[in-house]
Structure formats: structure tokens, C-alpha cells
Design a protein around this motif. Sequence first.
Motif, PDB file in Angstrom:
ATOM      1  N   ILE A  85       0.848  -1.208   0.000  1.00  0.00           N
ATOM      2  CA  ILE A  85       0.000   0.000   0.000  1.00  0.00           C
ATOM      3  C   ILE A  85       0.886   1.261   0.000  1.00  0.00           C
ATOM      4  N   GLY A  86       1.912   1.254   0.855  1.00  0.00           N
ATOM      5  CA  GLY A  86       2.803   2.429   0.965  1.00  0.00           C
ATOM      6  C   GLY A  86       3.536   2.694  -0.342  1.00  0.00           C
ATOM      7  N   VAL A  87       4.101   1.632  -0.925  1.00  0.00           N
ATOM      8  CA  VAL A  87       4.868   1.801  -2.171  1.00  0.00           C
ATOM      9  C   VAL A  87       3.934   2.241  -3.301  1.00  0.00           C
ATOM     10  N   HIS A  88       2.745   1.646  -3.373  1.00  0.00           N
ATOM     11  CA  HIS A  88       1.806   2.014  -4.443  1.00  0.00           C
ATOM     12  C   HIS A  88       1.426   3.501  -4.345  1.00  0.00           C
ATOM     13  N   HIS A  89       1.314   3.997  -3.123  1.00  0.00           N
ATOM     14  CA  HIS A  89       0.950   5.411  -2.916  1.00  0.00           C
ATOM     15  C   HIS A  89       2.046   6.338  -3.466  1.00  0.00           C
ATOM     16  N   VAL A  90       3.303   5.963  -3.223  1.00  0.00           N
ATOM     17  CA  VAL A  90       4.417   6.822  -3.648  1.00  0.00           C
ATOM     18  C   VAL A  90       4.773   6.579  -5.119  1.00  0.00           C
ATOM     19  N   PHE A  91       4.697   5.309  -5.535  1.00  0.00           N
ATOM     20  CA  PHE A  91       5.037   4.929  -6.920  1.00  0.00           C
ATOM     21  C   PHE A  91       3.854   4.147  -7.514  1.00  0.00           C
ATOM     22  N   PRO A  92       2.857   4.816  -8.070  1.00  0.00           N
ATOM     23  CA  PRO A  92       1.666   4.112  -8.558  1.00  0.00           C
ATOM     24  C   PRO A  92       1.978   3.079  -9.652  1.00  0.00           C
ATOM     25  N   ASP A  93       3.121   3.232 -10.363  1.00  0.00           N
ATOM     26  CA  ASP A  93       3.441   2.272 -11.424  1.00  0.00           C
ATOM     27  C   ASP A  93       4.306   1.112 -10.947  1.00  0.00           C
ATOM     28  N   ALA A  94       4.555   1.035  -9.647  1.00  0.00           N
ATOM     29  CA  ALA A  94       5.396  -0.061  -9.125  1.00  0.00           C
ATOM     30  C   ALA A  94       4.706  -1.406  -9.336  1.00  0.00           C
ATOM     31  N   ARG A  95       5.455  -2.402  -9.795  1.00  0.00           N
ATOM     32  CA  ARG A  95       4.914  -3.756  -9.930  1.00  0.00           C
ATOM     33  C   ARG A  95       5.729  -4.782  -9.131  1.00  0.00           C
ATOM     34  N   THR A  96       6.982  -4.408  -8.794  1.00  0.00           N
ATOM     35  CA  THR A  96       7.808  -5.279  -7.957  1.00  0.00           C
ATOM     36  C   THR A  96       8.378  -4.447  -6.811  1.00  0.00           C
ATOM     37  N   VAL A  97       8.257  -4.963  -5.592  1.00  0.00           N
ATOM     38  CA  VAL A  97       8.807  -4.266  -4.420  1.00  0.00           C
ATOM     39  C   VAL A  97       9.854  -5.174  -3.787  1.00  0.00           C
ATOM     40  N   ILE A  98      11.055  -4.643  -3.619  1.00  0.00           N
ATOM     41  CA  ILE A  98      12.121  -5.386  -2.938  1.00  0.00           C
ATOM     42  C   ILE A  98      12.313  -4.706  -1.583  1.00  0.00           C
ATOM     43  N   ASP A  99      11.862  -5.381  -0.532  1.00  0.00           N
ATOM     44  CA  ASP A  99      11.909  -4.789   0.820  1.00  0.00           C
ATOM     45  C   ASP A  99      12.983  -5.519   1.623  1.00  0.00           C
ATOM     46  N   ILE A 100      14.088  -4.849   1.893  1.00  0.00           N
ATOM     47  CA  ILE A 100      15.136  -5.472   2.712  1.00  0.00           C
ATOM     48  C   ILE A 100      15.149  -4.776   4.067  1.00  0.00           C
ATOM     49  N   GLY A 101      14.806  -5.543   5.106  1.00  0.00           N
ATOM     50  CA  GLY A 101      14.749  -5.006   6.464  1.00  0.00           C
ATOM     51  C   GLY A 101      15.918  -5.507   7.285  1.00  0.00           C
ATOM     52  N   GLY A 102      15.779  -5.401   8.594  1.00  0.00           N
ATOM     53  CA  GLY A 102      16.860  -5.760   9.497  1.00  0.00           C
ATOM     54  C   GLY A 102      17.136  -7.247   9.566  1.00  0.00           C
ATOM     55  N   GLN A 103      16.100  -8.079   9.421  1.00  0.00           N
ATOM     56  CA  GLN A 103      16.341  -9.524   9.541  1.00  0.00           C
ATOM     57  C   GLN A 103      15.682 -10.347   8.459  1.00  0.00           C
ATOM     58  N   ASP A 104      15.088  -9.714   7.479  1.00  0.00           N
ATOM     59  CA  ASP A 104      14.535 -10.498   6.366  1.00  0.00           C
ATOM     60  C   ASP A 104      14.525  -9.673   5.087  1.00  0.00           C
ATOM     61  N   ALA A 105      14.281 -10.370   3.991  1.00  0.00           N
ATOM     62  CA  ALA A 105      14.144  -9.702   2.689  1.00  0.00           C
ATOM     63  C   ALA A 105      12.918 -10.287   2.024  1.00  0.00           C
ATOM     64  N   LYS A 106      12.082  -9.411   1.452  1.00  0.00           N
ATOM     65  CA  LYS A 106      10.847  -9.868   0.813  1.00  0.00           C
ATOM     66  C   LYS A 106      10.776  -9.260  -0.577  1.00  0.00           C
TER      67      LYS A 106
END
Length: 258
Positions: A85-106
Motif C-alpha cells: 500500500i505504501g509503495v503504491h501510494h508513492v510509486f503508482p506504477d510499481a509492480r515489484t517491491v524489494i523490501d530489505i529489512g533488518g532480519q529479512d528480505a521480501k
Amino acid sequence: MYTLGIDIGSTTSKAVILNENKEIVAQSIVVATVGTNGVSKAIENVMTESGLTMDDMACSTATGYGRQTYDGATYQVSELSCHAIGVHHVFPDARTVIDIGGQDAKVLSINDSGKMSNFIMNDKCAAGTGRFLDVMANILQLDISELEVEAAKAEDAVSISSTCTVFAESEVISQLANGIPIPELVKGICESVAIRVASQARRGGIREEVVMSGGVARNAGVRNAMEKELGVTIRYSELSQLMGALGAALYGLNKINA
Ligand code: ADP
């Protein structure tokens, strides 16, 4: 009307207050999380910054790894949905999100309305997560924010062959003892994270636009290495680490307006 989004991650606590126009009126990132006062500190920070109180919030939404430990929220929503939801709000054309956090990657696939259609997660191994970078920054006695500065100084990267964080730690120490310059090592460390997460992303299928979110996206060394690995432009916002909290606040706003 205001809504509060709280993202209780594995490493940091984040909070965002939105107004009814979906504008951020306050934001906070605290490097402390579950089992500490990190969440209450992040909430206190956004209330102080905005001059608002909990009573001014139409609702609050908790997300992240530790969301179940916080019982003060109106809603609890998974971090996968909130990042989408957050990424779509900032980048409406996003189709792939790479989320790298402190202990996991999604790696998330999202559709044109910001709904997640698929995801691949690595939460079994510290390599390919912020933890790997935190360990390496510690050995090199650098602040986490300095890794991108060092990486930018290097022409070449020294490749880190160990895939395990514990072995990679010894490898970096012996490279240092062999006189390898810190920038080349740091560039190699950033590439190592990008290589691992890129192979995870390829398994999920890459569709552009590709956006990096999470705290590690703040590191330009990793973003540049990811662009090289995937051969696509990586979109990035300075809100990257706040995407989950932003998505949570937006979720609450949508609920109120429904
Ligand atoms: P989580 O949601 O799992 O708690 P975050 O998305 O907050 O994790 O990401 C935390 C990671 O972000 C840290 O482990 C660190 O490696 C990285 N990080 C945090 N701040 C910065 C910064 N200023 N520059 C680069 N990397 C950062």
C-alpha cells in the motif's frame, strides 16, 4: 482527521501520522523494537512533532514483525500488505517491491491497484538482510549510513565468497589484514547483499517499475549493485524505511473513508 501507522520491525520501530489529504504530518524511526520502549518512543516522537495526541487519531494501525505485541492499535495488518500500500501510494506504477529489512528480505509482486499478488521471503538467513550489513559495518567501525559513502569511493569490488554471515565476517577480517582498502571491501559487501536478494527476486519474476523499500534501500551502494544485478532501474524514495508505517496509516485512512 488524522491516522497513525506503526511499523514494529525486527530492528527498528517506525511511526507516521497522516492527515485526511494523505500528507505526512510527522514521522519517526527509532532503532529499538519489540521488548523495548522503541514503539512508545516512536509514537511519542510523532505526537511531539505534530503537536497532536492519541485522542486526535481517528484510528491507529500496527504492522510489522512485532505488531501482535502492541495491543493499543485499532487494526493489525501484515507488513506485506502495508509495504504494498505504501509503495503504491508513492510509486503508482510499481509492480515489484524489494523490501530489505533488518532480519529479512521480501520480494512482492503488486498489481495496478497496489494489491499484492505474490511474494517470496528470506527470513532464515542473515545474509541478504540488513543484519549482514550491520555486522560488517561494526567490524569496519563504520556507521551504517557510511557504507554508501565508502562504496562510492571504490572502482572495483572485492567479492565476498562466503554466503554465511559468520564466515563472511572472518573473510572480511582476513581481507582487512591483507591490506584490502575499505571502500573495495564495502562495495563487495553491498554487492553480496544485492546478489542474494536479486536471485530471490528473479524467482518471483521481475516486472517494472521495481522499487526498493525498507531500511537497506537507504544504502545507495546496495541500490546501485541491485540495478547492476537485475539490469533494471531501481526506484527509491527517502521514505523507503517508512513504507510499512505509511501503508499502515493509509490502510486506516481507507477504513475510515470506506
Ligand atoms: P525492520 O523493519 O526489519 O526493523 P528496517 O526496514 O527498519 O528493518 O531496516 C533496518 C536496516 O536498515 C538495518 O539493519 C540497517 O542495515 C539499514 N539501515 C538503517 N538505517 C540506514 C541508513 N541510514 N543507511 C543505510 N542503511 C540503513
